[in-house]
Scaffold this motif. Sequence first.
Motif, PDB file in Angstrom:
ATOM      1  N   THR B  95       0.848  -1.196   0.000  1.00  0.00           N
ATOM      2  CA  THR B  95       0.000   0.000   0.000  1.00  0.00           C
ATOM      3  C   THR B  95       0.882   1.245   0.000  1.00  0.00           C
ATOM      4  O   THR B  95       2.099   1.167   0.176  1.00  0.00           O
ATOM      5  CB  THR B  95      -0.882   0.043   1.250  1.00  0.00           C
ATOM      6  N   ALA B  96       0.224   2.393  -0.185  1.00  0.00           N
ATOM      7  CA  ALA B  96       0.947   3.665  -0.177  1.00  0.00           C
ATOM      8  C   ALA B  96       1.730   3.807   1.119  1.00  0.00           C
ATOM      9  O   ALA B  96       2.928   4.127   1.112  1.00  0.00           O
ATOM     10  CB  ALA B  96      -0.051   4.816  -0.337  1.00  0.00           C
ATOM     11  N   ALA B  97       1.062   3.542   2.246  1.00  0.00           N
ATOM     12  CA  ALA B  97       1.729   3.693   3.540  1.00  0.00           C
ATOM     13  C   ALA B  97       2.895   2.721   3.668  1.00  0.00           C
ATOM     14  O   ALA B  97       3.958   3.086   4.184  1.00  0.00           O
ATOM     15  CB  ALA B  97       0.725   3.469   4.668  1.00  0.00           C
ATOM     16  N   GLU B  98       2.714   1.489   3.164  1.00  0.00           N
ATOM     17  CA  GLU B  98       3.789   0.496   3.263  1.00  0.00           C
ATOM     18  C   GLU B  98       4.981   0.860   2.381  1.00  0.00           C
ATOM     19  O   GLU B  98       6.135   0.633   2.748  1.00  0.00           O
ATOM     20  CB  GLU B  98       3.259  -0.893   2.867  1.00  0.00           C
ATOM     21  N   ASN B  99       4.660   1.452   1.209  1.00  0.00           N
ATOM     22  CA  ASN B  99       5.750   1.895   0.342  1.00  0.00           C
ATOM     23  C   ASN B  99       6.583   2.964   1.023  1.00  0.00           C
ATOM     24  O   ASN B  99       7.807   2.975   0.920  1.00  0.00           O
ATOM     25  CB  ASN B  99       5.183   2.442  -0.973  1.00  0.00           C
ATOM     26  N   VAL B 100       5.904   3.869   1.715  1.00  0.00           N
ATOM     27  CA  VAL B 100       6.623   4.943   2.410  1.00  0.00           C
ATOM     28  C   VAL B 100       7.398   4.352   3.598  1.00  0.00           C
ATOM     29  O   VAL B 100       8.571   4.680   3.810  1.00  0.00           O
ATOM     30  CB  VAL B 100       5.629   6.031   2.878  1.00  0.00           C
ATOM     31  N   ALA B 101       6.740   3.468   4.330  1.00  0.00           N
ATOM     32  CA  ALA B 101       7.364   2.880   5.513  1.00  0.00           C
ATOM     33  C   ALA B 101       8.605   2.073   5.135  1.00  0.00           C
ATOM     34  O   ALA B 101       9.571   2.007   5.896  1.00  0.00           O
ATOM     35  CB  ALA B 101       6.368   1.989   6.250  1.00  0.00           C
ATOM     36  N   PHE B 102       8.573   1.501   3.938  1.00  0.00           N
ATOM     37  CA  PHE B 102       9.668   0.669   3.443  1.00  0.00           C
ATOM     38  C   PHE B 102      11.020   1.391   3.536  1.00  0.00           C
ATOM     39  O   PHE B 102      12.026   0.831   3.973  1.00  0.00           O
ATOM     40  CB  PHE B 102       9.350   0.305   1.992  1.00  0.00           C
ATOM     41  N   ARG B 117       5.730   8.491  11.233  1.00  0.00           N
ATOM     42  CA  ARG B 117       6.367   9.336  10.222  1.00  0.00           C
ATOM     43  C   ARG B 117       5.792   9.092   8.843  1.00  0.00           C
ATOM     44  O   ARG B 117       5.650  10.028   8.036  1.00  0.00           O
ATOM     45  CB  ARG B 117       7.876   9.098  10.219  1.00  0.00           C
ATOM     46  N   ALA B 118       5.441   7.836   8.536  1.00  0.00           N
ATOM     47  CA  ALA B 118       4.862   7.534   7.226  1.00  0.00           C
ATOM     48  C   ALA B 118       3.546   8.290   7.056  1.00  0.00           C
ATOM     49  O   ALA B 118       3.301   8.897   6.003  1.00  0.00           O
ATOM     50  CB  ALA B 118       4.641   6.034   7.073  1.00  0.00           C
ATOM     51  N   SER B 119       2.718   8.302   8.081  1.00  0.00           N
ATOM     52  CA  SER B 119       1.428   8.991   7.906  1.00  0.00           C
ATOM     53  C   SER B 119       1.626  10.503   7.873  1.00  0.00           C
ATOM     54  O   SER B 119       0.886  11.211   7.189  1.00  0.00           O
ATOM     55  CB  SER B 119       0.426   8.567   8.990  1.00  0.00           C
ATOM     56  N   ARG B 120       2.672  10.982   8.570  1.00  0.00           N
ATOM     57  CA  ARG B 120       2.921  12.436   8.535  1.00  0.00           C
ATOM     58  C   ARG B 120       3.308  12.886   7.122  1.00  0.00           C
ATOM     59  O   ARG B 120       2.764  13.856   6.600  1.00  0.00           O
ATOM     60  CB  ARG B 120       4.033  12.794   9.523  1.00  0.00           C
ATOM     61  N   VAL B 121       4.247  12.160   6.465  1.00  0.00           N
ATOM     62  CA  VAL B 121       4.652  12.608   5.124  1.00  0.00           C
ATOM     63  C   VAL B 121       3.553  12.375   4.098  1.00  0.00           C
ATOM     64  O   VAL B 121       3.421  13.152   3.149  1.00  0.00           O
ATOM     65  CB  VAL B 121       5.973  11.963   4.636  1.00  0.00           C
ATOM     66  N   GLY B 126      -0.524  15.289   0.700  1.00  0.00           N
ATOM     67  CA  GLY B 126      -1.955  15.341   0.439  1.00  0.00           C
ATOM     68  C   GLY B 126      -2.591  13.986   0.173  1.00  0.00           C
ATOM     69  O   GLY B 126      -3.598  13.897  -0.538  1.00  0.00           O
ATOM     70  N   LEU B 127      -2.029  12.919   0.704  1.00  0.00           N
ATOM     71  CA  LEU B 127      -2.587  11.598   0.437  1.00  0.00           C
ATOM     72  C   LEU B 127      -2.986  10.865   1.724  1.00  0.00           C
ATOM     73  O   LEU B 127      -3.042   9.627   1.724  1.00  0.00           O
ATOM     74  CB  LEU B 127      -1.569  10.744  -0.326  1.00  0.00           C
ATOM     75  N   ALA B 128      -3.255  11.598   2.769  1.00  0.00           N
ATOM     76  CA  ALA B 128      -3.573  10.954   4.049  1.00  0.00           C
ATOM     77  C   ALA B 128      -4.736   9.980   3.895  1.00  0.00           C
ATOM     78  O   ALA B 128      -4.750   8.901   4.479  1.00  0.00           O
ATOM     79  CB  ALA B 128      -3.902  12.012   5.086  1.00  0.00           C
ATOM     80  N   SER B 129      -5.702  10.328   3.030  1.00  0.00           N
ATOM     81  CA  SER B 129      -6.902   9.501   2.904  1.00  0.00           C
ATOM     82  C   SER B 129      -6.646   8.243   2.071  1.00  0.00           C
ATOM     83  O   SER B 129      -7.483   7.348   2.037  1.00  0.00           O
ATOM     84  CB  SER B 129      -8.021  10.326   2.270  1.00  0.00           C
ATOM     85  N   LYS B 130      -5.518   8.190   1.355  1.00  0.00           N
ATOM     86  CA  LYS B 130      -5.286   7.040   0.468  1.00  0.00           C
ATOM     87  C   LYS B 130      -4.130   6.176   0.929  1.00  0.00           C
ATOM     88  O   LYS B 130      -3.532   5.452   0.124  1.00  0.00           O
ATOM     89  CB  LYS B 130      -5.016   7.540  -0.953  1.00  0.00           C
ATOM     90  N   SER B 131      -3.824   6.245   2.195  1.00  0.00           N
ATOM     91  CA  SER B 131      -2.637   5.535   2.671  1.00  0.00           C
ATOM     92  C   SER B 131      -2.763   4.027   2.501  1.00  0.00           C
ATOM     93  O   SER B 131      -1.766   3.326   2.416  1.00  0.00           O
ATOM     94  CB  SER B 131      -2.372   5.890   4.126  1.00  0.00           C
ATOM     95  N   ARG B 132      -4.007   3.525   2.460  1.00  0.00           N
ATOM     96  CA  ARG B 132      -4.182   2.067   2.341  1.00  0.00           C
ATOM     97  C   ARG B 132      -4.384   1.594   0.912  1.00  0.00           C
ATOM     98  O   ARG B 132      -4.617   0.413   0.674  1.00  0.00           O
ATOM     99  CB  ARG B 132      -5.377   1.631   3.174  1.00  0.00           C
ATOM    100  N   ALA B 133      -4.310   2.541  -0.029  1.00  0.00           N
ATOM    101  CA  ALA B 133      -4.524   2.156  -1.425  1.00  0.00           C
ATOM    102  C   ALA B 133      -3.249   1.575  -2.010  1.00  0.00           C
ATOM    103  O   ALA B 133      -2.141   1.935  -1.616  1.00  0.00           O
ATOM    104  CB  ALA B 133      -4.955   3.389  -2.218  1.00  0.00           C
ATOM    105  N   ARG B 145       3.089  11.236  -5.895  1.00  0.00           N
ATOM    106  CA  ARG B 145       3.075  11.825  -4.553  1.00  0.00           C
ATOM    107  C   ARG B 145       3.512  10.798  -3.505  1.00  0.00           C
ATOM    108  O   ARG B 145       4.198  11.141  -2.549  1.00  0.00           O
ATOM    109  CB  ARG B 145       1.674  12.333  -4.201  1.00  0.00           C
ATOM    110  N   VAL B 146       3.095   9.547  -3.724  1.00  0.00           N
ATOM    111  CA  VAL B 146       3.552   8.490  -2.800  1.00  0.00           C
ATOM    112  C   VAL B 146       5.075   8.374  -2.881  1.00  0.00           C
ATOM    113  O   VAL B 146       5.766   8.287  -1.866  1.00  0.00           O
ATOM    114  CB  VAL B 146       2.900   7.130  -3.138  1.00  0.00           C
TER     115      VAL B 146
END
Lengths: 297, 229
Positions: B95-102, B117-121, B126-133, B145-146
């Motif tokens: 997911t978007a959040a996992e890609n960032v967390a990676f 930190r992943a959810s903060r960035v 502007g993608l807080a609502s799509k973090s699980r996509a 953006r991700v």
Amino acid sequence: MRLLFREALLSFRRAPVLSSLSITTIAFSLFTIGLFGLVAINLQRALEGLEERVEIVAFIMRGTPAESIAQASQDIAAFPEVQDVGYVSEEQALARARRELVEFRDAYRDLQVNPLPPSLELRLKPGFRDAAHVGVVAERLRGFSFIEDVRYGREWIQRLDHLRNLTGILGLVIGLVFAAVAMVIIGVTIRLTLLQRAREIHIMRLVGATNWFIRGPFLLEGALKGTLGGLLAVALCYGGFLIFRRSAESFNGLLFFEPWQAAVIVAFGTLMGLGGSLLSVGRHLRHMGGRADRRAS
Amino acid sequence: MIRLSHVHKTFPNGAVALRDVSFHVARGEFVFLTGHSGAGKSTLLKLLYAEQRPSSGEVRVSGHVVSGLKGDAIARLRRRLGIIFQDFRLLEDRTAAENVAFALEVTGARKDAIAARASRVLAQVGLASKSRAYPRELSGGEQQRVAMARALVNDPAILLADEPTGNLDERATRGVFQLLRDINAGGTVVVMATHDLDLVRQTEYRTIEMRDGAVVYDSADEASAPGPQ
């Protein structure tokens, strides 16, 4: 550490077919080695049983004084190769012949004169029960003036020797060949996984993963597959052992691996998995680094 | 922050990618690298993040001689850089959040810190609502953006962007570009390779133009050099 395990386990989920294939091949290779090991263990035990019976018989001239025989027995018992020496008198020899050679019982009973000479019977220590040592000891026995003749199953002992050597060499060769095959297969499957995940590895490098961080899951994956393959191999060997034992009841007291031997097989699987992945990962990651350099922008 | 001195790059097949490239990028700058495809922009960026080595010359990033780095030193350098690409380079099965967390996981950061930190960035881009996509569920602009969130999650001093808007429509391009400007306004050096001249003309940022592996124009030289008499 948890991440390491998660990454390693993920590869099982991502490529179940490939993963089971590599586990199966490792298991199969180790199974073959294991089967051979079982044969070797049981053959070795059978040989030991046969070797127990390796003995040398030295026939003594009639009329030799008892003191000389007793002295000689002591000397012979002191040979480094000799385990024990027994004296068989003429009467004992005859009694034994009557007991064991049932067909000739009547002939022996009617004898006026005992035709059997007294003898010394020697058994050698384990490790000296081969043709060469038996020959040396026999030659030394001939040196005693009152010893008429020395008998031992020369050919039989030599054949036993050959058989044992052949088993050892064959086991080593087949074992090494299969180990090499298994290593190559593990290497290939790891390389396939690497290719499958080339993009991911590329991204890992871009975001600053160290080489060991990238390698870690692959090495763990290899080690896990090797261990699973080893366990499967031991299970297969046990299955094969049970089936063989049931169908061949005449083989009494067949041996299975001792727990430590089974553990060695599993550990061998782990090492093969680790070795195969280490070789493959090392070479492949270097290759990927080099390829990036050759690609024009 | 970035200094190239007489950098040459020739590939093993004999192709010359860079010829005697020298320039300096100061703290806080936003620099456009322009030029046709094959002009050497990507190669130049690859030298900055140590994906390739110069054949001769020296490349310095944040005071380190990048051209001499090896193994884990390269990994540590990249953790201080953010890098984004035209093709986003996201992991499709995360997911978007996992890609960032990676990007944080590979540095060995703590798990609770990673999520925060992943959810903060992601919120920052502007993608807080799509973090699980998953990437396939996102538009091109959102995927970029991700990628930017992933590049920013380690608080890089320098952001390298290789044609970041090359695959995006005009609206997504504006959004991503605005985000890059915001990041630069926060103090991060941005080096952006692009051949979108409209984008370049919109702003007063420094522009370095390349042709056949050589720097043929640098707006910084023009500003400092005396004008024609």
